[in-house]
Scaffold this motif. Sequence first.
Motif, PDB file in Angstrom:
ATOM      1  N   ILE A   1      12.450   7.302  -0.968  1.00  0.00           N
ATOM      2  CA  ILE A   1      12.952   6.009  -0.238  1.00  0.00           C
ATOM      3  C   ILE A   1      14.209   5.624  -0.975  1.00  0.00           C
ATOM      4  O   ILE A   1      14.412   5.435  -1.844  1.00  0.00           O
ATOM      5  N   GLN A   2      15.182   5.302   0.122  1.00  0.00           N
ATOM      6  CA  GLN A   2      16.553   4.791  -0.227  1.00  0.00           C
ATOM      7  C   GLN A   2      16.465   3.472  -0.148  1.00  0.00           C
ATOM      8  O   GLN A   2      16.381   2.544   0.887  1.00  0.00           O
ATOM      9  N   ALA A   3      16.864   2.763  -1.370  1.00  0.00           N
ATOM     10  CA  ALA A   3      16.911   1.476  -1.379  1.00  0.00           C
ATOM     11  C   ALA A   3      18.377   1.015  -1.477  1.00  0.00           C
ATOM     12  O   ALA A   3      19.324   1.839  -1.002  1.00  0.00           O
TER      13      ALA A   3
ATOM     14  N   ILE B   1      10.252  -3.222  -7.888  1.00  0.00           N
ATOM     15  CA  ILE B   1      11.046  -2.713  -6.693  1.00  0.00           C
ATOM     16  C   ILE B   1      11.963  -4.139  -6.417  1.00  0.00           C
ATOM     17  O   ILE B   1      11.404  -5.108  -6.345  1.00  0.00           O
ATOM     18  N   GLY B   2      13.313  -3.915  -6.095  1.00  0.00           N
ATOM     19  CA  GLY B   2      13.991  -5.082  -5.515  1.00  0.00           C
ATOM     20  C   GLY B   2      14.902  -5.685  -6.398  1.00  0.00           C
ATOM     21  O   GLY B   2      15.572  -6.734  -5.885  1.00  0.00           O
ATOM     22  N   GLY B   3      15.195  -5.383  -7.626  1.00  0.00           N
ATOM     23  CA  GLY B   3      16.226  -5.649  -8.401  1.00  0.00           C
ATOM     24  C   GLY B   3      16.018  -7.132  -9.036  1.00  0.00           C
ATOM     25  O   GLY B   3      17.022  -7.385  -9.918  1.00  0.00           O
ATOM     26  N   LYS B   4      14.806  -7.777  -8.900  1.00  0.00           N
ATOM     27  CA  LYS B   4      14.729  -9.190  -9.486  1.00  0.00           C
ATOM     28  C   LYS B   4      14.177  -8.900 -11.252  1.00  0.00           C
ATOM     29  O   LYS B   4      13.143  -7.840 -11.334  1.00  0.00           O
ATOM     30  N   ASN B   5      14.862  -9.056 -12.194  1.00  0.00           N
ATOM     31  CA  ASN B   5      14.464  -9.256 -13.438  1.00  0.00           C
ATOM     32  C   ASN B   5      14.525 -10.503 -14.101  1.00  0.00           C
ATOM     33  O   ASN B   5      15.445 -11.269 -13.671  1.00  0.00           O
ATOM     34  N   GLY B   6      13.714 -10.586 -15.096  1.00  0.00           N
ATOM     35  CA  GLY B   6      13.703 -11.837 -15.919  1.00  0.00           C
ATOM     36  C   GLY B   6      12.516 -12.420 -16.747  1.00  0.00           C
ATOM     37  O   GLY B   6      11.822 -11.466 -16.780  1.00  0.00           O
ATOM     38  N   VAL B   7      12.572 -13.497 -17.262  1.00  0.00           N
ATOM     39  CA  VAL B   7      11.697 -14.022 -18.155  1.00  0.00           C
ATOM     40  C   VAL B   7      11.075 -15.472 -17.733  1.00  0.00           C
ATOM     41  O   VAL B   7      11.568 -16.036 -16.841  1.00  0.00           O
TER      42      VAL B   7
ATOM     43  N   HIS C   1       1.730  -7.596   2.020  1.00  0.00           N
ATOM     44  CA  HIS C   1       2.686  -6.864   2.807  1.00  0.00           C
ATOM     45  C   HIS C   1       2.316  -6.587   3.952  1.00  0.00           C
ATOM     46  O   HIS C   1       2.839  -6.868   5.115  1.00  0.00           O
ATOM     47  N   GLY C   2       0.878  -6.366   4.264  1.00  0.00           N
ATOM     48  CA  GLY C   2       0.496  -6.232   5.567  1.00  0.00           C
ATOM     49  C   GLY C   2       0.385  -7.807   6.359  1.00  0.00           C
ATOM     50  O   GLY C   2       0.951  -7.819   7.460  1.00  0.00           O
ATOM     51  N   LEU C   3       0.037  -8.535   5.649  1.00  0.00           N
ATOM     52  CA  LEU C   3      -0.255  -9.968   6.238  1.00  0.00           C
ATOM     53  C   LEU C   3       1.349 -10.572   6.712  1.00  0.00           C
ATOM     54  O   LEU C   3       1.438 -11.233   7.780  1.00  0.00           O
ATOM     55  N   ILE C   4       2.401 -10.331   5.819  1.00  0.00           N
ATOM     56  CA  ILE C   4       3.660 -10.970   6.281  1.00  0.00           C
ATOM     57  C   ILE C   4       4.589 -10.236   7.094  1.00  0.00           C
ATOM     58  O   ILE C   4       5.602 -10.345   7.793  1.00  0.00           O
ATOM     59  N   TYR C   5       4.003  -8.713   7.264  1.00  0.00           N
ATOM     60  CA  TYR C   5       5.095  -7.819   8.008  1.00  0.00           C
ATOM     61  C   TYR C   5       4.520  -6.998   8.850  1.00  0.00           C
ATOM     62  O   TYR C   5       5.250  -6.503   9.866  1.00  0.00           O
ATOM     63  N   ASP C   6       3.235  -6.174   8.733  1.00  0.00           N
ATOM     64  CA  ASP C   6       2.725  -5.184   9.588  1.00  0.00           C
ATOM     65  C   ASP C   6       1.199  -5.300   9.352  1.00  0.00           C
ATOM     66  O   ASP C   6       0.524  -4.871   8.841  1.00  0.00           O
ATOM     67  N   LYS C   7       0.785  -5.873  10.768  1.00  0.00           N
ATOM     68  CA  LYS C   7      -0.731  -5.943  11.145  1.00  0.00           C
ATOM     69  C   LYS C   7      -1.448  -4.656  10.954  1.00  0.00           C
ATOM     70  O   LYS C   7      -2.571  -4.461  10.578  1.00  0.00           O
ATOM     71  N   LYS C   8      -0.886  -3.621  11.365  1.00  0.00           N
ATOM     72  CA  LYS C   8      -1.476  -2.107  11.389  1.00  0.00           C
ATOM     73  C   LYS C   8      -1.619  -1.763   9.855  1.00  0.00           C
ATOM     74  O   LYS C   8      -2.784  -1.163   9.614  1.00  0.00           O
TER      75      LYS C   8
ATOM     76  N   ILE D   1       5.663  -0.185  -0.653  1.00  0.00           N
ATOM     77  CA  ILE D   1       7.018  -0.111  -1.200  1.00  0.00           C
ATOM     78  C   ILE D   1       8.106  -0.117  -0.148  1.00  0.00           C
ATOM     79  O   ILE D   1       9.004  -0.910  -0.050  1.00  0.00           O
ATOM     80  N   GLU D   2       7.834   0.604   1.374  1.00  0.00           N
ATOM     81  CA  GLU D   2       8.671   0.793   2.395  1.00  0.00           C
ATOM     82  C   GLU D   2       8.950  -0.677   2.782  1.00  0.00           C
ATOM     83  O   GLU D   2       9.889  -1.162   3.336  1.00  0.00           O
ATOM     84  N   ILE D   3       7.671  -1.375   3.262  1.00  0.00           N
ATOM     85  CA  ILE D   3       7.606  -2.665   3.686  1.00  0.00           C
ATOM     86  C   ILE D   3       8.564  -3.586   2.601  1.00  0.00           C
ATOM     87  O   ILE D   3       9.342  -4.430   3.304  1.00  0.00           O
ATOM     88  N   LYS D   4       8.463  -3.588   1.374  1.00  0.00           N
ATOM     89  CA  LYS D   4       9.092  -4.525   0.508  1.00  0.00           C
ATOM     90  C   LYS D   4      10.694  -4.125   0.450  1.00  0.00           C
ATOM     91  O   LYS D   4      11.511  -5.237   0.526  1.00  0.00           O
ATOM     92  N   ASN D   5      11.134  -2.715   0.485  1.00  0.00           N
ATOM     93  CA  ASN D   5      12.218  -2.315   0.299  1.00  0.00           C
ATOM     94  C   ASN D   5      12.853  -2.476   1.790  1.00  0.00           C
ATOM     95  O   ASN D   5      14.128  -2.974   1.720  1.00  0.00           O
ATOM     96  N   THR D   6      12.228  -2.709   2.729  1.00  0.00           N
ATOM     97  CA  THR D   6      12.819  -3.157   4.229  1.00  0.00           C
ATOM     98  C   THR D   6      13.507  -4.328   4.209  1.00  0.00           C
ATOM     99  O   THR D   6      14.388  -4.858   4.516  1.00  0.00           O
ATOM    100  N   ILE D   7      12.414  -5.201   3.559  1.00  0.00           N
ATOM    101  CA  ILE D   7      12.656  -6.768   3.299  1.00  0.00           C
ATOM    102  C   ILE D   7      13.930  -7.050   2.522  1.00  0.00           C
ATOM    103  O   ILE D   7      14.885  -7.690   3.017  1.00  0.00           O
TER     104      ILE D   7
END
Length: 356
Positions: free
Chosen positions: A4-6, A134-140, A183-190, A214-220
């Motif tokens: 998957i390309q991010a 996934i997504g680049g969030k890093n922290g404490v 991820h299903g609830l917020i983006y893809d009922k199927k 992962i594809e759903i999160k990456n798309t967002i």
Amino acid sequence: MTPIQANTYSIYFNEDCFSYLENQLKKESYSKIFILVDENTNENCLPYILSNLATEVEIEIIEIEVGEESKNIYTCLDLWHTMIDFGGDRKSIVLNIGGGVITDLGGFVASTFKRGIDFINIPTTLLAMVDASIGGKNGVDLGNLKNQIGVISEPKSVLILTKFLETLPANEMRSGLAEMLKHGLIYDKKYWDKLKNLNNLSTNDLDTLIKESIEIKNTIVSQDLTENGIRKALNFGHTLGHAIESYFLESEDKKTLLHGEAIAVGMILESHLSLSLNLISKEEYAEIKYIITDIFEKIEFTENDIKNILDLLIFDKKNEFGKVQFALLNKIGEIKINQTVDNSLILLAFEDYSHI
């Protein structure tokens, strides 16, 4: 599986991970490889990585204690000092092998060491595979407040080795499943509908579902890396969920909840808020509540618990001008961001949850 390309990196799966890793280490001529693990991944996952890691670069393994309690600035200080002591420089790289604590913490440490060095996430829990890495969030955390200190900095890559899921206890698998359901609830009922029939799924089905999540999160994330708009959708269930998680973490008389266990409660509560605002139907709310409570144990809350949880909402990162911001469902598969809600409706949601 096809990578998957991010935004600036790729996510590789299973058989492609080690060929990518070997090529990356050769291409960049790193001076040193730091491998960050906890006690569990040091024992259960690191040997497999090392046995398949073809490199002449010097490796230093750093182990931290398991658990959210390690995700703080003091652990970062120890890690920065250790990396200095072992000769870390701008051409070093960090491999984060572990769950969400390791990928969040390790990404932050790498992103700030020498003003930023490369890091690769190798998530070993279902939660980290579909969400944290996934997504680049890093922290404490700051005390018991979740993810208050951090940066958005993307890894060189994420390597998904689903073999590591074999080492997980059932509660850790359920914890990751919470984010997949989200991820299903917020983006893809199927996708939500597929997850409703978990009992009929094989191991191969799980690999496919992980990739789809992962594809759903990456798309967002690809549309909104810095969370000024649509990325806020990923916070569904997390406004109340994080407050619940923080409260149970700091309370001596409460059992510490896994992230997904707290988010599962948060999704039910925030679905009820969506119902109260006439965004979803009674039928949709009943379906969501049934599916989630069938997977996750009910959590008991006293009146005092709820009061303290509401007090923690003000520290949520999405808040603007002192107002608590929710991402709520518009229907299953669709989200509405930047929603404000009266405390009276939150209390009604807890009241409904208490009767499950």
